[in-house]
Design a protein around this motif. Structure first.
Motif, PDB file in Angstrom:
ATOM      1  N   GLY A   1       6.497  -5.588  14.730  1.00  0.00           N
ATOM      2  CA  GLY A   1       7.675  -6.161  14.111  1.00  0.00           C
ATOM      3  C   GLY A   1       7.780  -5.781  12.645  1.00  0.00           C
ATOM      4  N   PRO A   2       8.661  -6.431  11.903  1.00  0.00           N
ATOM      5  CA  PRO A   2       8.860  -6.093  10.487  1.00  0.00           C
ATOM      6  C   PRO A   2       7.557  -6.102   9.701  1.00  0.00           C
ATOM      7  N   ASN A   3       7.393  -5.078   8.876  1.00  0.00           N
ATOM      8  CA  ASN A   3       6.262  -4.951   7.952  1.00  0.00           C
ATOM      9  C   ASN A   3       4.904  -4.873   8.631  1.00  0.00           C
TER      10      ASN A   3
ATOM     11  N   VAL B   1       4.560 -10.129   0.760  1.00  0.00           N
ATOM     12  CA  VAL B   1       4.679  -8.771   1.290  1.00  0.00           C
ATOM     13  C   VAL B   1       5.601  -7.928   0.419  1.00  0.00           C
ATOM     14  N   ASP B   2       6.741  -8.495   0.051  1.00  0.00           N
ATOM     15  CA  ASP B   2       7.699  -7.747  -0.772  1.00  0.00           C
ATOM     16  C   ASP B   2       7.100  -7.376  -2.126  1.00  0.00           C
ATOM     17  N   ALA B   3       6.412  -8.328  -2.721  1.00  0.00           N
ATOM     18  CA  ALA B   3       5.803  -8.071  -4.033  1.00  0.00           C
ATOM     19  C   ALA B   3       4.763  -6.960  -3.933  1.00  0.00           C
ATOM     20  N   ALA B   4       3.985  -6.969  -2.866  1.00  0.00           N
ATOM     21  CA  ALA B   4       2.945  -5.950  -2.695  1.00  0.00           C
ATOM     22  C   ALA B   4       3.552  -4.589  -2.384  1.00  0.00           C
ATOM     23  N   ASN B   5       4.606  -4.555  -1.579  1.00  0.00           N
ATOM     24  CA  ASN B   5       5.231  -3.274  -1.251  1.00  0.00           C
ATOM     25  C   ASN B   5       5.860  -2.613  -2.474  1.00  0.00           C
ATOM     26  N   ARG B   6       6.311  -3.432  -3.413  1.00  0.00           N
ATOM     27  CA  ARG B   6       6.875  -2.858  -4.640  1.00  0.00           C
ATOM     28  C   ARG B   6       5.806  -2.158  -5.478  1.00  0.00           C
ATOM     29  N   LEU B   7       4.556  -2.458  -5.191  1.00  0.00           N
ATOM     30  CA  LEU B   7       3.450  -1.855  -5.934  1.00  0.00           C
ATOM     31  C   LEU B   7       2.748  -0.750  -5.145  1.00  0.00           C
ATOM     32  N   MET B   8       3.444  -0.218  -4.127  1.00  0.00           N
ATOM     33  CA  MET B   8       2.914   0.904  -3.355  1.00  0.00           C
ATOM     34  C   MET B   8       3.812   2.120  -3.556  1.00  0.00           C
ATOM     35  N   ALA B   9       3.267   3.293  -3.263  1.00  0.00           N
ATOM     36  CA  ALA B   9       4.031   4.526  -3.463  1.00  0.00           C
ATOM     37  C   ALA B   9       5.340   4.498  -2.685  1.00  0.00           C
TER      38      ALA B   9
ATOM     39  N   ASP C   1       8.961 -22.429   5.408  1.00  0.00           N
ATOM     40  CA  ASP C   1       8.325 -22.221   4.104  1.00  0.00           C
ATOM     41  C   ASP C   1       7.128 -21.279   4.216  1.00  0.00           C
ATOM     42  N   VAL C   2       6.411 -21.364   5.324  1.00  0.00           N
ATOM     43  CA  VAL C   2       5.282 -20.458   5.558  1.00  0.00           C
ATOM     44  C   VAL C   2       5.798 -19.027   5.720  1.00  0.00           C
ATOM     45  N   HIS C   3       6.824 -18.875   6.506  1.00  0.00           N
ATOM     46  CA  HIS C   3       7.461 -17.570   6.732  1.00  0.00           C
ATOM     47  C   HIS C   3       7.955 -16.973   5.426  1.00  0.00           C
ATOM     48  N   ASP C   4       8.636 -17.772   4.633  1.00  0.00           N
ATOM     49  CA  ASP C   4       9.232 -17.263   3.394  1.00  0.00           C
ATOM     50  C   ASP C   4       8.168 -16.881   2.369  1.00  0.00           C
ATOM     51  N   ALA C   5       7.132 -17.710   2.249  1.00  0.00           N
ATOM     52  CA  ALA C   5       6.066 -17.419   1.288  1.00  0.00           C
ATOM     53  C   ALA C   5       5.342 -16.127   1.673  1.00  0.00           C
ATOM     54  N   PHE C   6       5.122 -15.944   2.956  1.00  0.00           N
ATOM     55  CA  PHE C   6       4.472 -14.715   3.431  1.00  0.00           C
ATOM     56  C   PHE C   6       5.307 -13.495   3.067  1.00  0.00           C
ATOM     57  N   ASN C   7       6.594 -13.565   3.313  1.00  0.00           N
ATOM     58  CA  ASN C   7       7.460 -12.415   3.044  1.00  0.00           C
ATOM     59  C   ASN C   7       7.606 -12.137   1.552  1.00  0.00           C
ATOM     60  N   GLU C   8       7.559 -13.158   0.734  1.00  0.00           N
ATOM     61  CA  GLU C   8       7.582 -12.934  -0.719  1.00  0.00           C
ATOM     62  C   GLU C   8       6.342 -12.164  -1.155  1.00  0.00           C
TER      63      GLU C   8
ATOM     64  N   ALA D   1      15.405  -7.394   8.400  1.00  0.00           N
ATOM     65  CA  ALA D   1      14.493  -8.043   9.342  1.00  0.00           C
ATOM     66  C   ALA D   1      13.226  -8.528   8.652  1.00  0.00           C
ATOM     67  N   ARG D   2      12.855  -9.760   8.968  1.00  0.00           N
ATOM     68  CA  ARG D   2      11.637 -10.365   8.439  1.00  0.00           C
ATOM     69  C   ARG D   2      10.989 -11.209   9.535  1.00  0.00           C
ATOM     70  N   ALA D   3       9.678 -11.307   9.468  1.00  0.00           N
ATOM     71  CA  ALA D   3       8.966 -12.161  10.409  1.00  0.00           C
ATOM     72  C   ALA D   3       7.635 -12.558   9.792  1.00  0.00           C
ATOM     73  N   TYR D   4       7.079 -13.636  10.267  1.00  0.00           N
ATOM     74  CA  TYR D   4       5.770 -14.072   9.802  1.00  0.00           C
ATOM     75  C   TYR D   4       4.708 -13.232  10.498  1.00  0.00           C
ATOM     76  N   LEU D   5       3.912 -12.507   9.701  1.00  0.00           N
ATOM     77  CA  LEU D   5       2.896 -11.582  10.209  1.00  0.00           C
ATOM     78  C   LEU D   5       3.510 -10.493  11.087  1.00  0.00           C
ATOM     79  N   GLY D   6       4.822 -10.307  10.957  1.00  0.00           N
ATOM     80  CA  GLY D   6       5.511  -9.348  11.805  1.00  0.00           C
ATOM     81  C   GLY D   6       5.638  -9.816  13.234  1.00  0.00           C
ATOM     82  N   ILE D   7       5.354 -11.101  13.499  1.00  0.00           N
ATOM     83  CA  ILE D   7       5.208 -11.581  14.876  1.00  0.00           C
ATOM     84  C   ILE D   7       6.253 -12.618  15.274  1.00  0.00           C
ATOM     85  N   THR D   8       6.610 -13.539  14.373  1.00  0.00           N
ATOM     86  CA  THR D   8       7.478 -14.635  14.789  1.00  0.00           C
ATOM     87  C   THR D   8       8.358 -15.088  13.636  1.00  0.00           C
ATOM     88  N   ALA D   9       9.483 -15.724  13.982  1.00  0.00           N
ATOM     89  CA  ALA D   9      10.475 -16.112  12.983  1.00  0.00           C
ATOM     90  C   ALA D   9      10.883 -17.571  13.178  1.00  0.00           C
ATOM     91  N   PRO D  10      11.219 -18.287  12.101  1.00  0.00           N
ATOM     92  CA  PRO D  10      11.655 -19.685  12.213  1.00  0.00           C
ATOM     93  C   PRO D  10      12.927 -19.780  13.054  1.00  0.00           C
TER      94      PRO D  10
END
Length: 640
Positions: free
Chosen positions: A529-531, A580-588, A571-578, A510-519
């Motif tokens: 919502g997600p993240n 988020v994913d990159a930042a989550n990989r750098l958390m405990a 593209d906005v949705h995808d860039a946001f999720n990229e 599951a993915r969403a832009y700001l956890g709120i909406t999806a394309p």
């Protein structure tokens, strides 16, 4: 008339840094803060920032003098920007970064009880057009959405599967159920309860709070209770949603709406350990903690509990004295966060101050907010160059562990088995941490409770068998196995443009832009919502308030532009999720070797927000039209 005797008595329970802020309001003079001792908040301190007993007594004396002189009324209700900043920096114990200031000022709400998050009036902008919103869920987020839509003048209806409001606080009734956030933070920013009976509210207290909110805003007349949603389908020709619901009588009905807000939450679908051999074969009563069977009397019974997550952490101690014997099966131990007041009642004096001293409630909440939100966020961040210890992710993470772990181990120092079993072997923050005031380990040390760390082989008709071949017999089996957290919105189908179903689009991720909406899903919004889960920084109510403001902003944008639908650009949705994913990989919690419900079946962290709260606040202040495709001429939507 101010009761001096009551004030002097109440001050014994005061949070003194908060009193210092009140003193500024009572006298109009903040100059004493320039020479006041700097506050140093320690992880396990009393919250008074290291102020000496003599200095605390001096502040109490000055507050009495000022309060009596002005009959408890504030001389300075709204400090200047410079004075306010001085006060904020002082009570925070550090200079607050500039980009936090607008965000924290909004949370502080010093403008005479006003509501800085009050939405704009949308109705006058609609002209001849109707706008109808369907809200799914009458829990914390659903009611919040309804309140804001009511204030904006937008028509809405809520459907909820339950017979009352409250969501998770209606459904979770297991023994010992309570919130993990301080009570004075776990409330709507515009509707603080002020007088909370406990520092960490119990389930009945929170249910009554939300029932009170429903009554205050007259929400029940808008709610269709005991009504389930089977599907939501976007009608491209009409530019509206058609939502199929089923009432208590079993009859289906299709509701039409301009927009849908899904407020069903993340942690409401119990996860049963169906992967364990023999699941479902146990002959005695068996139930999940989130579906507690109160018809089952555990007194004098042998009880088996599978799981040691947040719920078990609460119900196991609550049942300990009643059961004949309890066997608790643990896969991995949680990190225990020392919280001495976790079960404490709020002293009468503190509640008196909150009710009677001007702005005490505001500044006390502000203190909790700052200390409890982004205060330990940095200690959860991974340092790529940190190679000193595989059980921590940074120097700060290791330092926090070195404070917390000895306190846990000291509780079981004389029990080698529990000492090993209670010591996590993964970084702090990798899994959900739990509040600890000694009750959990005290329960496990009881003669009638056994903690079993051997892997479960199977569930049998009479109990639970572990891989060492031992059968642990039980009369009652309780699943403390959490929720299907990554199965977002899986209780109903959602069909967007082209008949695409949202869950089929997600494919378990599951993915969403700001956890709120999806394309592909115009005018469809999610809350929690997600993240958008938070781990160490604050209350989920804050995130819901941000999301709801953004959603109402989207509806306002539709009204202003005359557009019928809005859909986030892919593209906005995808860039946001990229990002988020990159930042989550750098958390405990993104550590590849740690398994938790924060991650979905694909190993991606689909739950957590990896940035400071201030970033979510900034990004959800209002929607950027450039992030969306707005489409369609105004069309009248019939209200159901």
């Amino acid at each position: 008339m101010l009761d001096r005797t009551a004030l002097e008595r109440a001050l014994a329970d005061a949070h003194v840094p908060t009193l210092m802020m009140v003193l500024v309001h009572l006298t109009g003079d903040a100059s004493f803060l320039d020479s006041a001792p700097a506050l140093v908040y320690e992880a396990l301190g009393d919250g008074n920032g290291g102020l000496t007993a003599d200095y605390q007594a001096e502040i109490r004396r000055k507050v009495v003098e000022a309060a009596v002189a002005h009959d408890g009324q504030a001389v300075l209700a709204k400090p200047s920007e410079a004075t306010l900043r001085k006060m904020m920096d002082y009570i925070a114990g550090a200079e607050i970064p500039e980009h936090y200031v607008p965000y924290l000022k909004e949370e502080l709400v010093l403008d005479g009880g006003g509501d800085p998050k009050l939405p704009p009036k949308i109705a006058p902008k609609l002209k001849s057009r109707d706008l109808k919103v369907l809200i799914i869920g009458a829990g914390m987020s659903g009611m919040l959405t309804a309140i804001r839509l009511q204030q904006a003048g937008v028509n809405f209806v809520i459907v909820d599967k339950n017979a009352d409001v409250g969501g998770t606080w209606l459904e979770n009734t297991y023994p010992g159920c309570r919130v993990d956030n301080p009570s004075h933070m776990y409330s709507y920013s515009f509707a603080d309860n002020n007088v909370w009976p406990f520092f960490y509210s119990t389930q009945p207290v929170l249910l009554e709070y939300f029932r009170g909110i429903a009554k205050r805003y007259d929400l029940k007349k808008h709610i269709r209770f005991e009504t389930t949603v089977s599907e939501a389908r976007f009608d491209e020709g009409a530019g509206e949603w058609r939502v199929t619901v089923k009432g208590k009588d079993g009859k289906e009905e299709v509701l039409r709406a301009s927009a849908v807000v899904s407020a069903v939450g993340q942690l409401n679908q119990p996860r049963y350990p169906t992967e364990i051999e023999g699941f479902g074969t146990f002959k005695g009563p068996a139930f999940h903690s989130a579906r507690w069977d109160h018809s089952v009397d555990v007194k004098g019974k042998d009880v088996a509990v599978i799981g040691t997550g947040a719920s078990a952490f609460q119900f196991v101690p609550a049942m300990a004295e009643d059961v004949k014997h309890m066997t608790v099966f643990q896969r991995t131990p949680p990190w225990l966060l020392p919280t001495p007041d976790y079960h404490y009642a709020v002293p009468d004096g503190k509640n008196w101050l909150i009710e009677h001293l001007p702005f005490y409630n505001k500044w006390y909440r502000f203190y909790l907010y700052w200390i409890g939100t982004d205060g330990v966020y940095d200690s959860m961040k991974l340092d790529p160059n940190w190679t000193h210890d595989p059980q921590s992710v940074s120097e700060a993470n290791a330092a926090l562990r070195d404070i917390v772990l000895p306190l846990t181990q000291a509780q079981v120092a004389n029990d080698p088995y529990l000492l090993k079993a209670a010591t996590p072997n993964y970084p702090m923050g990798g899994k959900r941490m739990v509040r600890d005031n000694g009750v959990w380990l005290d329960a496990l040390k009881r003669d009638n409770i056994d903690l079993v760390t051997d892997k479960i082989a199977r569930i049998t008709e009479t109990g639970v068998e572990t891989e060492d071949g031992k059968l642990h017999k039980a009369d009652v089996l309780v699943y403390g196995t959490g929720f299907k957290a990554s199965s977002f919105l899986d209780t109903y189908k959602i069909y967007g443009r082209g008949g695409v179903e949202l869950h089929e689009r997600w494919k378990g991720d599951a993915r969403a832009y700001l956890g709120i909406t999806a394309p592909g899903f115009p005018n469809f919004f999610m809350i929690y919502g997600p993240n958008t889960n938070i781990v160490v920084n604050g209350s989920i109510i804050f995130f819901s308030e941000c999301a709801v403001r953004y959603i109402v902003g989207c509806l306002d944008l539709l009204a202003e532009t005359g557009a019928q639908t809005m859909e986030v650009r892919a593209d906005v949705h995808d860039a946001f999720n990229e990002k988020v994913d990159a930042a989550n990989r750098l958390m405990a919690w993104g550590s590849p070797d740690v398994r938790s419900w924060y991650k979905n079946a694909l190993g991606r962290v689909s739950q957590n927000w990896p940035f400071p709260n201030v970033e979510y606040w900034q990004r959800t202040l209002k929607p950027d039209p450039n992030d969306y495709t707005l489409d369609g001429a105004p069309t009248r939507v019939a209200a159901e």
